[in-house]
Design a protein around this motif. Structure first.
Motif, PDB file in Angstrom:
ATOM      1  N   SER A 155       0.829  -1.201   0.000  1.00  0.00           N
ATOM      2  CA  SER A 155       0.000   0.000   0.000  1.00  0.00           C
ATOM      3  C   SER A 155       0.864   1.251   0.000  1.00  0.00           C
ATOM      4  CB  SER A 155      -0.907   0.028   1.238  1.00  0.00           C
ATOM      5  OG  SER A 155      -1.793  -1.058   1.258  1.00  0.00           O
TER       6      SER A 155
ATOM      7  N   ARG B  59       0.063   5.798   0.214  1.00  0.00           N
ATOM      8  CA  ARG B  59      -0.899   6.907   0.214  1.00  0.00           C
ATOM      9  C   ARG B  59      -0.229   8.130  -0.375  1.00  0.00           C
ATOM     10  NH1 ARG B  59      -4.102  10.172   4.995  1.00  0.00           N
ATOM     11  NH2 ARG B  59      -2.024  11.072   5.326  1.00  0.00           N
TER      12      ARG B  59
ATOM     13  N   ARG C 220      -9.678  -1.017  -4.897  1.00  0.00           N
ATOM     14  CA  ARG C 220      -8.304  -1.015  -4.371  1.00  0.00           C
ATOM     15  C   ARG C 220      -7.854   0.396  -3.984  1.00  0.00           C
ATOM     16  NH1 ARG C 220      -4.164  -2.322  -7.560  1.00  0.00           N
ATOM     17  NH2 ARG C 220      -5.168  -1.639  -9.491  1.00  0.00           N
TER      18      ARG C 220
ATOM     19  N   GLN D 220      -5.389   6.767  -1.500  1.00  0.00           N
ATOM     20  CA  GLN D 220      -4.976   5.571  -0.780  1.00  0.00           C
ATOM     21  C   GLN D 220      -4.980   4.413  -1.766  1.00  0.00           C
ATOM     22  OE1 GLN D 220      -3.979   5.110   2.539  1.00  0.00           O
ATOM     23  NE2 GLN D 220      -3.463   3.045   1.812  1.00  0.00           N
TER      24      GLN D 220
ATOM     25  N   ASN E 289      -4.217   0.442  -2.235  1.00  0.00           N
ATOM     26  CA  ASN E 289      -4.016  -0.858  -1.594  1.00  0.00           C
ATOM     27  C   ASN E 289      -3.915  -1.950  -2.651  1.00  0.00           C
ATOM     28  OD1 ASN E 289      -4.304   0.414   0.947  1.00  0.00           O
ATOM     29  ND2 ASN E 289      -6.528   0.093   0.914  1.00  0.00           N
ATOM     30  N   SER E 290      -3.418  -3.090  -2.239  1.00  0.00           N
ATOM     31  CA  SER E 290      -3.297  -4.256  -3.135  1.00  0.00           C
ATOM     32  C   SER E 290      -2.631  -3.862  -4.443  1.00  0.00           C
ATOM     33  CB  SER E 290      -4.680  -4.867  -3.402  1.00  0.00           C
ATOM     34  OG  SER E 290      -5.306  -5.239  -2.195  1.00  0.00           O
TER      35      SER E 290
END
Length: 118
Positions: free
Chosen positions: A17, A19, A67, A82, A84-85
């Motif tokens: 991840s 951000r 995601r 953000q 993720n994955s």
């Protein structure tokens, strides 16, 4: 002076991840549609996510739905992404974009590199 300053990019392993942040100055943040775009090597710039000025309408590219999450902080004049994955195909330079349609105003950040690799 209008500025969009991005941060948060870097190298991450697949499945990880990150951000991204984009802090705006020099214009009224709440009046602008804020978006994230990305451009991979040898490809065109792609719209990733968009948040309307009130934050009440959000859209994502199909490739990142589920995601990535875009959000905006009106106090800090900042928009976030953000992620993720993360997948290797997410590798790109990510750009922050501010747009006020009624006046045809568009501003871009300088970009931040995201590399997803093991």
């Amino acid at each position: 002076q209008v500025q969009l300053v991005e941060s948060g990019g870097g190298l991450v392993q697949p499945g990880g991840s990150l951000r991204l942040s984009c802090t705006a100055s020099g214009f009224t943040f709440s009046n602008y549609v804020m978006s994230w775009y990305r451009q991979a090597p040898g490809k065109g710039r792609e719209l990733v996510a968009t948040s309307t000025s009130g934050g009440d309408s959000i859209n994502y590219a199909d490739s990142v739905k589920g995601r990535f999450t875009i959000s905006r902080d009106k106090v800090k004049n900042t928009v976030y992404l953000q992620m993720n994955s993360l997948k290797p195909e997410d590798t790109a330079v990510y750009y922050c974009n501010a747009r006020r349609v009624i006046f045809s105003l568009v501003y871009w950040g300088q970009g931040t590199q995201v590399t997803v690799s093991s």
